[in-house]
Design an enzyme around this catalytic site. Structure first.
Site, PDB file in Angstrom:
ATOM      1  N   GLU A  23      14.863   2.606  -8.005  1.00  0.00           N
ATOM      2  CA  GLU A  23      14.927   1.365  -8.827  1.00  0.00           C
ATOM      3  C   GLU A  23      16.130   1.450  -9.661  1.00  0.00           C
ATOM      4  O   GLU A  23      16.225   1.050 -10.806  1.00  0.00           O
ATOM      5  CB  GLU A  23      13.551   0.993  -9.626  1.00  0.00           C
ATOM      6  CG  GLU A  23      12.132   1.203  -8.757  1.00  0.00           C
ATOM      7  CD  GLU A  23      10.960   0.945  -9.455  1.00  0.00           C
ATOM      8  OE1 GLU A  23      10.991   0.821 -10.841  1.00  0.00           O
ATOM      9  OE2 GLU A  23      10.020   1.032  -9.010  1.00  0.00           O
ATOM     10  N   ASN A  64      15.228   4.472  -3.496  1.00  0.00           N
ATOM     11  CA  ASN A  64      13.840   3.707  -3.031  1.00  0.00           C
ATOM     12  C   ASN A  64      14.048   2.595  -3.977  1.00  0.00           C
ATOM     13  O   ASN A  64      14.190   2.761  -5.376  1.00  0.00           O
ATOM     14  CB  ASN A  64      12.852   4.928  -3.413  1.00  0.00           C
ATOM     15  CG  ASN A  64      11.579   4.250  -3.156  1.00  0.00           C
ATOM     16  OD1 ASN A  64      11.221   3.865  -2.006  1.00  0.00           O
ATOM     17  ND2 ASN A  64      10.634   4.414  -4.051  1.00  0.00           N
ATOM     18  N   HIS A  86       6.047  -3.618  -2.253  1.00  0.00           N
ATOM     19  CA  HIS A  86       4.982  -4.346  -3.018  1.00  0.00           C
ATOM     20  C   HIS A  86       5.110  -5.810  -2.946  1.00  0.00           C
ATOM     21  O   HIS A  86       5.681  -6.487  -3.707  1.00  0.00           O
ATOM     22  CB  HIS A  86       5.233  -3.938  -4.808  1.00  0.00           C
ATOM     23  CG  HIS A  86       5.024  -2.476  -4.794  1.00  0.00           C
ATOM     24  ND1 HIS A  86       4.037  -2.027  -4.787  1.00  0.00           N
ATOM     25  CD2 HIS A  86       5.997  -1.556  -5.141  1.00  0.00           C
ATOM     26  CE1 HIS A  86       3.937  -0.266  -4.962  1.00  0.00           C
ATOM     27  NE2 HIS A  86       5.207  -0.292  -5.261  1.00  0.00           N
ATOM     28  N   GLU A  97       5.741   2.185  -0.452  1.00  0.00           N
ATOM     29  CA  GLU A  97       4.809   1.782  -1.378  1.00  0.00           C
ATOM     30  C   GLU A  97       3.763   0.830  -1.266  1.00  0.00           C
ATOM     31  O   GLU A  97       3.811  -0.106  -2.064  1.00  0.00           O
ATOM     32  CB  GLU A  97       5.389   2.116  -2.903  1.00  0.00           C
ATOM     33  CG  GLU A  97       6.214   2.971  -3.243  1.00  0.00           C
ATOM     34  CD  GLU A  97       6.789   2.797  -4.743  1.00  0.00           C
ATOM     35  OE1 GLU A  97       6.262   2.204  -5.475  1.00  0.00           O
ATOM     36  OE2 GLU A  97       7.485   3.877  -4.909  1.00  0.00           O
ATOM     37  N   ASP A 101       1.869  -2.472  -0.817  1.00  0.00           N
ATOM     38  CA  ASP A 101       0.501  -3.082  -0.940  1.00  0.00           C
ATOM     39  C   ASP A 101       0.847  -4.546  -1.005  1.00  0.00           C
ATOM     40  O   ASP A 101       2.097  -4.977  -1.002  1.00  0.00           O
ATOM     41  CB  ASP A 101      -0.228  -2.668  -2.265  1.00  0.00           C
ATOM     42  CG  ASP A 101       0.901  -2.698  -3.572  1.00  0.00           C
ATOM     43  OD1 ASP A 101       1.785  -3.224  -3.537  1.00  0.00           O
ATOM     44  OD2 ASP A 101       0.283  -1.816  -4.441  1.00  0.00           O
TER      45      ASP A 101
HETATM   46  O1  9MR Z   1       1.234   4.213  -9.274  1.00  0.00           O
HETATM   47  C1  9MR Z   1       2.071   4.174 -10.416  1.00  0.00           C
HETATM   48  C2  9MR Z   1       1.033   3.890 -11.811  1.00  0.00           C
HETATM   49  O2  9MR Z   1      -0.217   4.852 -11.752  1.00  0.00           O
HETATM   50  C3  9MR Z   1       1.846   4.187 -12.976  1.00  0.00           C
HETATM   51  O3  9MR Z   1       1.045   3.877 -14.035  1.00  0.00           O
HETATM   52  C4  9MR Z   1       3.104   3.333 -12.889  1.00  0.00           C
HETATM   53  C5  9MR Z   1       4.030   3.186 -13.997  1.00  0.00           C
HETATM   54  O4  9MR Z   1       5.217   2.635 -13.755  1.00  0.00           O
HETATM   55  O5  9MR Z   1       4.003   3.464 -11.760  1.00  0.00           O
HETATM   56  C6  9MR Z   1       3.066   3.509 -10.428  1.00  0.00           C
HETATM   57  O6  9MR Z   1       3.985   3.880  -9.457  1.00  0.00           O
HETATM   58  C7  9MR Z   1       5.260   2.892  -9.412  1.00  0.00           C
HETATM   59  C8  9MR Z   1       6.186   3.965  -8.699  1.00  0.00           C
HETATM   60  O7  9MR Z   1       6.419   5.220  -9.192  1.00  0.00           O
HETATM   61  C9  9MR Z   1       7.564   3.129  -8.211  1.00  0.00           C
HETATM   62  N1  9MR Z   1       7.527   1.938  -7.883  1.00  0.00           N
HETATM   63  C10 9MR Z   1       6.517   1.109  -8.606  1.00  0.00           C
HETATM   64  C11 9MR Z   1       5.140   1.745  -8.519  1.00  0.00           C
HETATM   65  C12 9MR Z   1       4.043   0.779  -9.048  1.00  0.00           C
HETATM   66  O8  9MR Z   1       4.373   0.372 -10.587  1.00  0.00           O
END
Ligand code: 9MR
Length: 349
Positions: free
Chosen positions: A161, A202, A238, A267, A269
């Site tokens: 990011e 990513n 997402h 990732e 969804d």
């Molecule tokens: O799935 C992850 C969640 O459990 C955490 O609370 C969150 C914190 O930011 O991060 C989520 O995973 C993220 C991933 O590492 C990077 N892309 C976005 C995902 C969703 O927030």
């Protein structure tokens, strides 16, 4: 062989097969529907899921996780706050638990993530660093973590990011202190520590062609020109029904392929405003089908990972109140229309 003998051999074979004698595989193996992983494998792709440590005590959950998928991403266990909670003190407990489980299930691991602005430990964010200090901190973190998992993971999301929506660099501790060169440095350090791991950038909202994915395209071109070890670009995907499907996804994947890079949907969804209706679930299924087909249509799109597989453990409801139902299995671990749509796109029944 004379014709009559051939016919005899054929008839004998048919009898033996009917009796279950010749195949060497139990009869059930043929009746069991192929898993998503097996279907994807027929196309030379993987089908993965994220998971997280707290869920691993749920045996109904781990049973599907261990059988339906062939690539695993730790949702949190390899992030900086978890792996280096105090400066120079490393904790591999959560990451190792997931790597060990994946190995036991003959799955590979997409490791996630080394350089991010989020989920950093307080010791890192709670003070100022000079560029030299921070560079040393970053190098040590990357090399220690990548070395620990060397030979045990398929790939690393090295930088996560890094860009804003308009394609400018995101103002993070890394960019502010080190300038844009931190990305090439991170990739080089990771490559030194594990020359075989595939190294990725990513991000989210880069599924469609647009300012943010253009920024990745330009950066990837530059990095390739400078021989920086970059293997792929991860499109998180997402998605949300209310914002529309990224119709240029396939073209976008293809332009990265043409640069000589792998791509992956990392990732996935597809969330919706609750309640989930049959109509919304059907639309969601169409999106899952389309994004799977897009990946299959582009040679270097190597695989698809859903950001956990069941609505029971989705991150969405906590982050987007009133939204959810984003994954291919519902909260009772029952496959939804989206699951069957993915199977269909993969050529399964
Ligand atoms: O799935 C992850 C969640 O459990 C955490 O609370 C969150 C914190 O930011 O991060 C989520 O995973 C993220 C991933 O590492 C990077 N892309 C976005 C995902 C969703 O927030």
């Amino acid at each position: 062989m004379p014709k009559t003998r051939l016919r005899l051999v054929g008839a004998l074979a048919a009898v033996l097969v009917a009796a279950g004698v010749t195949t060497g595989t139990p009869a059930q193996a043929h009746e069991r529907p192929a898993t998503l992983a097996e279907l994807a494998h027929r196309h030379g792709r993987y089908f993965g899921s994220a998971t997280d440590n707290p869920e691993l005590t749920d045996t109904a959950y781990t049973s599907v996780l261990g059988s339906e998928f062939d690539m695993i991403t730790p949702g949190n266990g390899m992030k900086w706050y978890a792996t280096e909670p105090q400066q120079g003190v490393f904790d591999w407990t959560n990451g190792d638990e997931i790597v060990d489980l994946a190995r036991a299930n003959h799955q590979r691991v997409r490791a996630h993530t080394l350089v991010w602005h989020s989920q950093l430990p307080d010791w890192l964010t709670g003070r100022d660093w000079t560029a030299d200090e921070l560079r040393a901190v970053l190098k040590k973190h990357i090399q220690t973590e990548v070395r620990h998992y060397r030979g045990k993971v398929y790939s690393w999301d090295v930088v996560n990011e890094a860009f804003n929506e308009d394609g400018t660099y995101r103002d993070t501790i890394w960019y502010r202190t080190l300038g844009p060169g931190y990305i090439a440095d991170a990739l080089r350090w990771a490559h030194q520590a594990d020359p075989h791991a595939k190294l990725y950038l990513n991000d989210y909202n880069i599924e469609a062609v647009g300012p943010k994915s253009d920024a990745y395209y330009r950066l990837a071109q530059e990095l390739k020109a400078q021989r920086v070890p970059l293997d792929g670009v991860g499109l998180q995907a997402h998605l949300a029904l209310q914002y529309g499907y990224p119709t240029t996804l396939e073209d976008n994947l293809r332009r990265f392929s043409r640069l000589g890079l792998d791509t992956a949907l990392t990732e996935v969804d597809v969330r919706m405003i609750l309640p989930a209706t049959d109509e919304k679930l059907a639309q969601q299924a169409d999106w899952y089908r389309d994004l799977t087909a897009a990946c299959l249509a582009v040679r270097r799109c190597v695989g698809i990972t859903v950001w956990d597989y069941t609505d029971k453990y989705s991150w969405i409801p906590a982050f987007f109140p009133g939204e959810g139902a984003a994954l291919p299995y519902d909260e009772q671990l029952r496959p939804k229309p989206a699951y069957f749509a993915i199977r269909q796109a993969l050529g399964g029944k």
